[in-house]
Design a protein around this motif. Structure first.
Motif, PDB file in Angstrom:
ATOM      1  N   ASP A   1      -7.478 -63.742  -2.463  1.00  0.00           N
ATOM      2  CA  ASP A   1      -7.494 -63.544  -1.012  1.00  0.00           C
ATOM      3  C   ASP A   1      -6.150 -62.964  -0.593  1.00  0.00           C
ATOM      4  OD1 ASP A   1      -7.698 -63.564   1.722  1.00  0.00           O
ATOM      5  OD2 ASP A   1      -7.953 -65.734   1.904  1.00  0.00           O
ATOM      6  N   ASP A   2      -6.137 -61.687  -0.281  1.00  0.00           N
ATOM      7  CA  ASP A   2      -4.906 -60.983   0.094  1.00  0.00           C
ATOM      8  C   ASP A   2      -4.930 -60.644   1.582  1.00  0.00           C
ATOM      9  OD1 ASP A   2      -2.401 -59.846  -0.624  1.00  0.00           O
ATOM     10  OD2 ASP A   2      -3.297 -57.855  -0.616  1.00  0.00           O
ATOM     11  N   SER A   3      -5.562 -61.496   2.351  1.00  0.00           N
ATOM     12  CA  SER A   3      -5.698 -61.208   3.776  1.00  0.00           C
ATOM     13  C   SER A   3      -4.380 -61.437   4.514  1.00  0.00           C
ATOM     14  CB  SER A   3      -6.798 -62.071   4.384  1.00  0.00           C
ATOM     15  OG  SER A   3      -6.491 -63.439   4.227  1.00  0.00           O
ATOM     16  N   ALA A   4      -4.241 -60.691   5.578  1.00  0.00           N
ATOM     17  CA  ALA A   4      -3.116 -60.822   6.503  1.00  0.00           C
ATOM     18  C   ALA A   4      -3.678 -60.494   7.878  1.00  0.00           C
ATOM     19  CB  ALA A   4      -1.990 -59.864   6.129  1.00  0.00           C
ATOM     20  N   PRO A   5      -3.067 -61.003   8.948  1.00  0.00           N
ATOM     21  CA  PRO A   5      -3.594 -60.729  10.288  1.00  0.00           C
ATOM     22  C   PRO A   5      -3.737 -59.228  10.553  1.00  0.00           C
ATOM     23  CG  PRO A   5      -1.882 -62.396  10.384  1.00  0.00           C
ATOM     24  CD  PRO A   5      -1.882 -61.854   8.979  1.00  0.00           C
ATOM     25  N   GLU A   6      -4.941 -58.829  10.945  1.00  0.00           N
ATOM     26  CA  GLU A   6      -5.257 -57.440  11.293  1.00  0.00           C
ATOM     27  C   GLU A   6      -4.832 -56.447  10.214  1.00  0.00           C
ATOM     28  OE1 GLU A   6      -3.416 -57.020  15.130  1.00  0.00           O
ATOM     29  OE2 GLU A   6      -5.109 -57.986  16.124  1.00  0.00           O
ATOM     30  N   ALA A   7      -4.991 -56.844   8.944  1.00  0.00           N
ATOM     31  CA  ALA A   7      -4.564 -55.971   7.844  1.00  0.00           C
ATOM     32  C   ALA A   7      -5.575 -55.994   6.706  1.00  0.00           C
ATOM     33  CB  ALA A   7      -3.204 -56.398   7.330  1.00  0.00           C
ATOM     34  N   ALA A   8      -5.683 -54.861   6.040  1.00  0.00           N
ATOM     35  CA  ALA A   8      -6.509 -54.747   4.847  1.00  0.00           C
ATOM     36  C   ALA A   8      -5.729 -55.285   3.649  1.00  0.00           C
ATOM     37  CB  ALA A   8      -6.877 -53.278   4.626  1.00  0.00           C
ATOM     38  N   PRO A   9      -6.411 -55.625   2.565  1.00  0.00           N
ATOM     39  CA  PRO A   9      -5.692 -56.048   1.358  1.00  0.00           C
ATOM     40  C   PRO A   9      -4.779 -54.928   0.843  1.00  0.00           C
ATOM     41  CG  PRO A   9      -8.027 -56.552   1.189  1.00  0.00           C
ATOM     42  CD  PRO A   9      -7.855 -55.698   2.402  1.00  0.00           C
ATOM     43  N   ARG A  10      -3.747 -55.327   0.124  1.00  0.00           N
ATOM     44  CA  ARG A  10      -2.837 -54.351  -0.468  1.00  0.00           C
ATOM     45  C   ARG A  10      -3.520 -53.588  -1.602  1.00  0.00           C
ATOM     46  NH1 ARG A  10       1.681 -58.395  -2.177  1.00  0.00           N
ATOM     47  NH2 ARG A  10      -0.208 -59.640  -2.336  1.00  0.00           N
TER      48      ARG A  10
ATOM     49  N   ARG B   1      -0.699 -50.938   2.542  1.00  0.00           N
ATOM     50  CA  ARG B   1      -1.526 -51.866   3.329  1.00  0.00           C
ATOM     51  C   ARG B   1      -1.771 -51.230   4.684  1.00  0.00           C
ATOM     52  NH1 ARG B   1      -0.504 -58.114   3.408  1.00  0.00           N
ATOM     53  NH2 ARG B   1      -2.353 -58.124   2.142  1.00  0.00           N
TER      54      ARG B   1
END
Length: 138
Positions: A56-65, A81
């Motif tokens: 899980d590479d989630s970040a707020p309002e961001a796609a995975p790296r 990203r």
């Protein structure tokens, strides 16, 4: 019959073993695990490599790296990203290079892409500091 089946299984297992990584010119495809336990799938296309997170590479309002590398004098590239807010999109990049490839491991010098300070137009903060990670083949 049982001995023959065991011999076939042993032969197949021996053939499936990859050659150990001793150089950055070696085939680096496969699953790599960082010291922190993050798993990355590396695709080796000879002149270029791609790596995708298997966690899980989630970040707020961001796609995975996504990691894009190029072979040359050095094995280096970018970590990318995408950050999204409504219809605005900013693609952040940060440098990455593989400093050493030996003993089935990689020494990776990497920085994280930073979220934009503003989205339209994209305005970036100072780059993040690089860190050394050790990856080993799964």
């Amino acid at each position: 019959m049982t001995r023959l089946a065991l011999a076939v299984v042993a032969l197949l297992a021996a053939c499936a073993r990859r050659a150990p990584v001793t150089s950055c010119d070696d085939d680096l495809h496969g699953v790599w695990v960082t010291d922190s336990g993050a798993r990355w799938m590396m695709l080796d296309n000879s002149a270029t490599l791609e790596a995708y997170p298997l966690f899980d590479d989630s970040a707020p309002e961001a796609a995975p790296r996504v990691i894009d590398l190029r072979r040359g004098e050095k094995l280096q590239g970018e970590v990318r990203r995408r950050f999204m807010a409504g219809s605005a999109l900013c693609e952040a990049t940060a440098p990455i290079r593989i400093a050493k490839c030996k003993a089935d491991g990689l020494q990776v010098v990497v920085a994280d892409p930073q979220p934009p300070l503003e989205m339209a137009p994209c305005k970036w903060p100072r780059p993040a500091a690089s860190r050394l990670e050790r990856w080993h083949r799964e």
